[in-house]
Design a protein around this motif. Structure first.
Motif, PDB file in Angstrom:
ATOM      1  N   PHE A  57       5.795   9.016   8.502  1.00  0.00           N
ATOM      2  CA  PHE A  57       5.518   9.371   9.895  1.00  0.00           C
ATOM      3  C   PHE A  57       4.120   8.927  10.331  1.00  0.00           C
ATOM      4  O   PHE A  57       3.904   8.562  11.478  1.00  0.00           O
ATOM      5  N   PHE A 109       9.267   6.689  16.307  1.00  0.00           N
ATOM      6  CA  PHE A 109       9.477   8.031  15.766  1.00  0.00           C
ATOM      7  C   PHE A 109      10.906   8.206  15.269  1.00  0.00           C
ATOM      8  O   PHE A 109      11.145   8.815  14.228  1.00  0.00           O
ATOM      9  N   SER A 110      11.863   7.613  15.997  1.00  0.00           N
ATOM     10  CA  SER A 110      13.258   7.739  15.556  1.00  0.00           C
ATOM     11  C   SER A 110      13.471   7.026  14.236  1.00  0.00           C
ATOM     12  O   SER A 110      14.138   7.549  13.335  1.00  0.00           O
ATOM     13  N   ALA A 167      11.270   6.450  11.979  1.00  0.00           N
ATOM     14  CA  ALA A 167      10.613   7.256  10.942  1.00  0.00           C
ATOM     15  C   ALA A 167      11.491   8.441  10.559  1.00  0.00           C
ATOM     16  O   ALA A 167      11.583   8.802   9.382  1.00  0.00           O
ATOM     17  N   SER A 168      12.166   9.033  11.545  1.00  0.00           N
ATOM     18  CA  SER A 168      13.024  10.180  11.239  1.00  0.00           C
ATOM     19  C   SER A 168      14.184   9.769  10.342  1.00  0.00           C
ATOM     20  O   SER A 168      14.533  10.486   9.403  1.00  0.00           O
ATOM     21  N   VAL A 169      14.754   8.600  10.635  1.00  0.00           N
ATOM     22  CA  VAL A 169      15.852   8.128   9.789  1.00  0.00           C
ATOM     23  C   VAL A 169      15.346   7.920   8.370  1.00  0.00           C
ATOM     24  O   VAL A 169      15.983   8.344   7.389  1.00  0.00           O
ATOM     25  N   LYS A 170      14.169   7.297   8.261  1.00  0.00           N
ATOM     26  CA  LYS A 170      13.616   7.076   6.926  1.00  0.00           C
ATOM     27  C   LYS A 170      13.372   8.405   6.213  1.00  0.00           C
ATOM     28  O   LYS A 170      13.704   8.560   5.027  1.00  0.00           O
ATOM     29  N   GLY A 171      12.805   9.343   6.958  1.00  0.00           N
ATOM     30  CA  GLY A 171      12.541  10.654   6.360  1.00  0.00           C
ATOM     31  C   GLY A 171      13.826  11.303   5.893  1.00  0.00           C
ATOM     32  O   GLY A 171      13.890  11.889   4.809  1.00  0.00           O
ATOM     33  N   PHE A 172      14.874  11.145   6.713  1.00  0.00           N
ATOM     34  CA  PHE A 172      16.162  11.721   6.336  1.00  0.00           C
ATOM     35  C   PHE A 172      16.656  11.116   5.025  1.00  0.00           C
ATOM     36  O   PHE A 172      17.125  11.818   4.132  1.00  0.00           O
ATOM     37  N   PHE A 208      10.805  22.229   9.726  1.00  0.00           N
ATOM     38  CA  PHE A 208      10.742  21.318  10.877  1.00  0.00           C
ATOM     39  C   PHE A 208      10.959  22.086  12.170  1.00  0.00           C
ATOM     40  O   PHE A 208      10.327  21.806  13.186  1.00  0.00           O
TER      41      PHE A 208
END
Lengths: 212, 100, 534, 340
Positions: A204, B44-45, B47-52, B76
């Motif tokens: 992030f 940001f989206s 990054a969210s996919v990667k985080g997921f 979260f």
């Protein structure tokens, strides 16, 4: 129990399985704390980004996104080797487990070295947080605030990388002594979770600081 | 024993390449094309996919006990609460010095 | 392992066996000693504050008063009330109540105590830093426990150290929380479903969730404040483009839930005391249990009521006002359920029960005055006046301290294996209860009259009520000295306690007093709820 | 019997000197009475149960009552309704307390460690004074009765050039008006009241601001309309005639080169015109918009690049951060407000 390794679990658990499950959940609960902690910085970042959009855009240009991308790849690789380390512990492959953990630490070290170059470049250019900022603001009165965010967020993250490296070193030494096997690898798993969280936060941080 | 689920190595490698690919994508979208004003949302989206992906596979959440999922989702959620209520204040600050 | 008569107090000897102990009961006692010490220290600061306010005009200097006020707040909040019930009574009793041999992570538990000690040491050290104001050695932070920016933004070793003290103490709280959540999830004995755990455990569980989710926020916020002092990062500094109101948001995101970290375990203790001393099953177990969770959940959404006049937006103020009203409902539910539990009971007025009833009396006042403050129009007048001071002392002191005292006496036989002197314990209650009301009730009136808080000096019109209040505070102090005597005397000379002196039903009373090192010879199997008084 | 707490409430609260204060009092009285009733219910119940169900022997049998949904519903629902009524009532009064009429008389308030300054539009500045014995006389703000007054407040430093010092939070509190507003450095906050009673009323600082916090007192003196006009004209205790705030702002406009880029007649030059600027809608380059109020103008003066109005380019205007004092900025804003 092919290798005959049994783990002596602590007296207040019913079984090794019970201990493993409880410990892992403990780590997860601790990670929620970590996320909340970084969450504050992210929320602050988003708010000031909205308050001073032009300034943040300008500040992001001062960072070298190539170094950021390099570090992202380095950390992702370390995450892979970490998960492999856990995997090889699970299948009783001591040698490969130790090797993968060592690569993880090496990746952490590379990350910190790159970070060091980035930091020293910024420090020489006078792009320091807040009142220590001496570079030209180019008409963006609050530009130091951007670098405050840069240093606080990456700094806190860097501290976590260092802590993670120490923890991995600890499990590496224990793995090398052959303490882990298919029935007991809880510390590797726990440290692994922590390390992935560090990776997750960087995932992030990278776009927010370097790209947007 | 579900807890000691051994995930095949291939899965990890696939996830890893997906993550690298998404990193490239986020750089390309941000630097290569100007999606203004959606730059932030896109980055940001991704990054969210990667985080997921990291959480589901590397952190074994996909194979884990449900409780751990709820625990991490709650964190979260509470970051989101912090964000939304601070924004509620900052976003609705009617210019105080003017008449309402 | 050990023979008959071996218990957790004597199964290992020597100071090191205590300082390295992973036994939850021993760690609880370590907390008891240290928290007790800080309670006395914070109490001394409280007396000094009241002495300054005894008359209009200055008794000390304003600089000195501001430090008294700051350290009273910092010590009482971060080092006494927050760790108070969870880390002392929770640590000792909670594993016993759910039929576990220990908490999930005994080493983490010990670490949390060392974090507490480190934080406390930093806090005490900060007293000797910064600008000296007394005898050339005493300085200290003067920011108030809320550390509001930009006042707290000035390079001062005392401010930085005090902020770090709160940060480190926060870690202690997080670790306790992590431990308790995992323990409640994973270590319940066979048959101990979530619907059978005692209400004290429910309360601790809700508290632990708050500790885990809220504490890191204040941790990083005060750490950023320290960075602000060292590097001038400007997050909260208007001169560098920051927003001081944002600091208040971050601070209260923790510090409002922290209020419930303080009061929820107290409510849990009261549930135990009321059932035990009226020998009756709790009325509305589910309602009380879930209202704890409800309070914990809603408490995250109401922090803005500390900021109605902080230049927060009007709309946000209204949203926070209505959400704050929602907290009142589960609180009212608890209160009425306790009352209903007394109905058709067999009520015994032992000293722990006296404290519990005292809690009900004081907490009712604290609760209804909370509504005065939640109502946004009246809060604009009451905000930052003595009305607020009186309100939160009614909740924190009258609520939490009453519960700590009641709980400590209730479990005293279990913890020490000795009985305390009942009549002196009752005397301590009378002094504390009367002193408390004499001290804090006049402050409601002072607040309504408009006397602002944190004033070292006041208009002559406020003098008589302040004087009553100061006199009351000395009575409380005397009451606590008696209470201290009860504990010391009971421990040294008390008669041996039976396993279950009160005839209570929860699991901790099934083991000998004091409990053996491993708590249970054989892990029990539970087949019914916790309060089966039939 | 309702009048007992009501009477008590009246005596505890300071005299109500605005209509809003009277409405706050009504809520307060309602709260006192309803809390008293609930308190009595709880305590009477408590005492009654303690007496009635006192333990008689160790073998007492107690009733096994686990729940009663009707009762539980009632004692959740009744408080809930009560709380919602209070919320709505409070919200209504609060809203009226905050919305000031357009024609309110504006007075600027500067709070500093640890004193107040009240500045009228005509440039008249009220500061604290010292009497013969060396005792501080708190500054007194004089306002006419029955006229809405809006305070525009900010917090300033004693010495604007002191880099180590910080302007801190204060709060302007008049108990008799039941109103209060924090004063935040770097921003303007506003407070509105319409006094309905002639007299002297205390002003307290209610946000902790350091050593002199409790000495930071002031007065509001509410006078009849005629008296106020005389006072403003300076016949009563007036000092030397000062320039009005807008005129001071005009001087800065002329001398600090604002005039080079900002017209007063509506023609856009390098920068937007000042004519009709105040209160207008500003469209920005990044698609957002806002109303030009005091805080926006302040940001634009001190940090011109923060938001760029559509049709103009960034980096044209030098930053005036550290160049203009807070008072200068306020004067310029007053001048902009006067260019209609």
């Amino acid at each position: 129990m092919s290798t005959g390794n049994t783990h002596h679990y602590a007296h207040h658990f019913e079984s090794a399985e019970h201990e493993y499950e409880s410990s892992k959940q403990g780590v997860w609960i601790f990670l929620t704390s970590e996320i909340l902690m970084f969450g504050v910085l992210f929320v602050g970042y988003m708010i000031y980004h909205h308050m001073y959009p032009e300034m943040f855009k300008y500040g992001a240009k001062a960072l070298d996104w190539r170094l950021g991308a390099l570090n992202t790849v380095v950390l992702l690789t370390s995450s892979l080797t970490m998960v492999l380390g856990v995997h090889y512990c699970q299948v009783n492959n001591k040698q490969k487990a130790v090797m993968n953990l060592a690569i993880t630490i090496a990746c952490g070290a590379i990350f910190m070295v790159v970070k060091y170059f980035e930091y020293s470049h910024k420090i020489h250019a006078g792009k320091l947080p807040g009142m220590w900022f001496t570079a030209d603001t180019h008409g963006f009165e609050n530009l130091p605030l951007y670098f405050s965010f840069y240093f606080m967020m990456t700094g806190l993250h860097g501290i976590h990388v260092l802590a993670g490296m120490c923890l991995i070193l600890w499990v590496l030494i224990r793995a090398n002594r052959g303490e882990f096997n298919e029935n007991y690898y809880t510390p590797v798993e726990g440290v692994g979770l922590f390390w992935h969280l560090v990776d997750l936060i960087w995932i992030f941080l990278f776009p927010l600081l370097y790209l947007v | 024993m579900s807890a000691h689920h051994v995930v095949p190595l291939k899965t990890f490698l696939k996830v890893f390449w997906a993550l690298i690919g998404l990193t490239a994508l986020t750089v390309v979208t941000a630097k290569g094309m100007d999606l203004h004003p959606f730059n932030g949302v896109v980055a940001f989206s991704i990054a969210s996919v990667k985080g997921f992906l990291v959480m589901a596979f590397f952190m074994h959440l996909k194979y884990d006990d449900k409780a751990n999922r709820y625990i991490i989702i709650s964190s979260f959620f509470f970051v989101f609460l912090l964000f939304i209520f601070v924004v509620l204040d900052l976003g609705t600050r009617i210019p105080q010095a003017s008449t309402l | 392992m050990a023979g008959a008569g071996s218990n957790y107090l004597n199964h290992e000897k020597g100071i090191m066996s205590w300082l390295t102990s992973r036994d939850h009961k021993r760690i609880g006692l370590l907390y008891f000693y240290t928290v007790g010490f800080f309670f006395l220290l914070g109490g001394i600061f409280a007396m000094l504050i009241r002495t300054e306010l005894f008359s209009a005009g200055m008794q000390f200097t304003p600089e000195l008063y501001n430090r008294f006020m700051t350290y009273h707040g910092v010590i009482m909040v971060f080092f006494v009330i927050i760790p108070g019930i969870p880390a002392i009574l929770g640590n000792i009793i909670m594993p016993l109540q759910i039929g576990a041999r220990d908490v999930a992570f005994p080493l983490v538990n010990l670490m949390s105590w060392y974090c507490y000690i480190a934080g406390a040491a930093l806090g005490v050290a900060s007293l000797f830093m910064g600008e000296t104001v007394l005898w050339g050695i005493f300085g200290g932070a003067d920011t108030g426990w809320t550390f509001y920016t930009p006042y707290s933004i000035k390079f001062s070793a005392a401010n930085i150290t005090a902020a770090f003290a709160a940060f480190v103490a926060g870690f202690s709280s997080i670790l306790t929380g992590v431990n308790f959540v995992a323990t409640v999830h994973k270590l319940r004995c066979p048959g101990m479903t979530m619907n059978r755990i005692p209400l004290f455990v429910w309360a601790l569980y809700a508290t632990a969730i708050l500790q885990v989710l809220a504490t890191p926020v204040v941790g990083i916020t005060v750490a950023l404040l320290a960075m602000e002092n060292i590097f001038g990062i400007g997050f909260f500094d208007p001169e560098l483009g920051g927003d001081p109101v944002l600091f208040q948001h971050f601070f209260w995101f923790y510090s409002h839930p922290a209020v419930y970290i303080m009061i929820l375990p107290a409510m849990g203790v009261i549930s135990e005391l009321i059932t035990a001393f009226s020998k009756k099953t709790i009325f509305g177990y589910t309602a009380i249990a879930y209202s704890s969770l409800a309070i914990a959940g809603v408490s995250f959404l109401v922090w803005g009521h500390h900021m109605y006049v902080s230049s927060q937006s009007e709309i946000a103020g209204l949203v926070f006002s209505i959400l704050t009203m929602f907290v009142g409902v589960p609180t009212a539910i608890k209160l009425f359920n306790w009352l209903a539990t007394l109905y058709k009971g067999s009520i015994q007025m032992q000293s722990p029960m006296l404290y519990a009833l005292g809690f009900l009396f004081i907490f009712t006042i604290g609760g209804v005055t909370g509504i005065f403050l939640a109502t946004i129009a009246t809060d604009v007048h009451f905000h930052d006046t003595y009305f607020v001071v009186a309100h939160f002392h009614y909740v924190m002191v009258g609520g939490t301290l009453m519960a700590i005292m009641g709980g400590a006496l209730y479990w005293f036989p279990k913890i020490t294996g000795k009985m305390f002197n009942e009549s002196i314990a009752r005397m301590s209650f009378v002094f504390i209860f009367v002193g408390f009301n004499v001290t804090f009730f006049p402050q409601f009136i002072l607040g309504a009259m408009g006397m602002p808080r944190r004033y070292a000096d006041y208009l002559p019109a406020f003098e008589s009520l302040n004087r009553i209040s100061s006199l009351g505070s000395y009575v409380i102090g005397f009451g606590f000295i008696i209470a201290l005597y009860v504990f010391i005397n009971g421990w040294r000379k008390g008669a041996p306690a039976p396993a279950n002196p009160w005839g209570a039903k929860t699991l901790e009373w099934t083991v000998p007093s004091p409990p053996p090192h491993e708590n249970f010879d054989k892990i029990p199997t539970v087949t019914a709820g916790p309060y089966e008084y039939r | 019997m309702w009048w007992i707490p009501a009477a008590a409430a009246q005596t505890f609260m300071p005299p109500a000197a605005t209509d809003i204060a009277k409405r706050v009092n009504s809520i307060y009285e309602f709260l006192v009475i309803s809390s008293l009733i609930s308190f009595v219910i709880v305590i009477v119940g408590l005492v009654y149960f303690i007496q009635k169900y006192k333990r008689k022997s160790e073998n007492d049998k107690t009733a096994y009552i686990t729940h009663n949904y009707t009762l539980e519903f009632l004692w959740s629902f009744i408080p809930f309704v009560l709380f919602m009524v209070l919320f709505a009532w409070g919200a209504k009064v609060y809203w009226d307390m905050r919305v000031s009429p357009e024609d309110a008389m504006e007075i600027h308030v500067n709070a500093k460690k640890w004193d107040w300054e009240f500045i009228y539009k005509n440039g008249r500045k009220i500061t604290s004074d010292v009497d013969d014995k060396g005792k501080r006389i708190p500054p007194t703000m004089v306002v006419p009765v029955n006229k809405p007054v809006k305070l525009i407040m900010t917090s300033i430093k004693l010495n604007p050039n002191d880099k180590r010092d910080r302007a801190v939070l204060h709060s302007f509190f008049v108990p008799a008006f039941r109103t209060k507003q924090d004063i935040v450095p770097g921003r303007y906050t506003a407070l509105y009241f319409t006094p309905t009673k002639v007299g002297n009323f205390h002003v307290f600082c209610t946000e902790y601001c350091g050593t002199g916090h409790s000495q930071m007192l002031g007065m509001v003196k509410v006078v009849e309309d005629n008296d106020f006009n005389n006072w403003v004209l300076g016949s009563e205790g007036g000092g030397p005639k000062e320039l009005s705030m807008a005129d001071k702002g005009k001087q800065i406009y002329a001398t600090r080169a604002c005039i080079g880029c900002h017209s007063l007649d509506g023609t856009p030059m390098t920068g937007p015109t000042w004519k009709g600027l105040y209160g207008s809608d500003r469209q920005f380059n990044d698609g957002t918009s806002t109303t030009a109020d005091e805080n926006y103008l302040r940001e634009s003066i001190l940090n011109a690049n923060a938001k760029i109005v559509k049709g103009f380019t960034a980096n044209q205007m030098p930053s005036f951060q550290g160049q203009l004092t807070d008072e200068d900025v306020t004067n310029v804003i007053e001048f902009i407000k006067s260019v209609k």
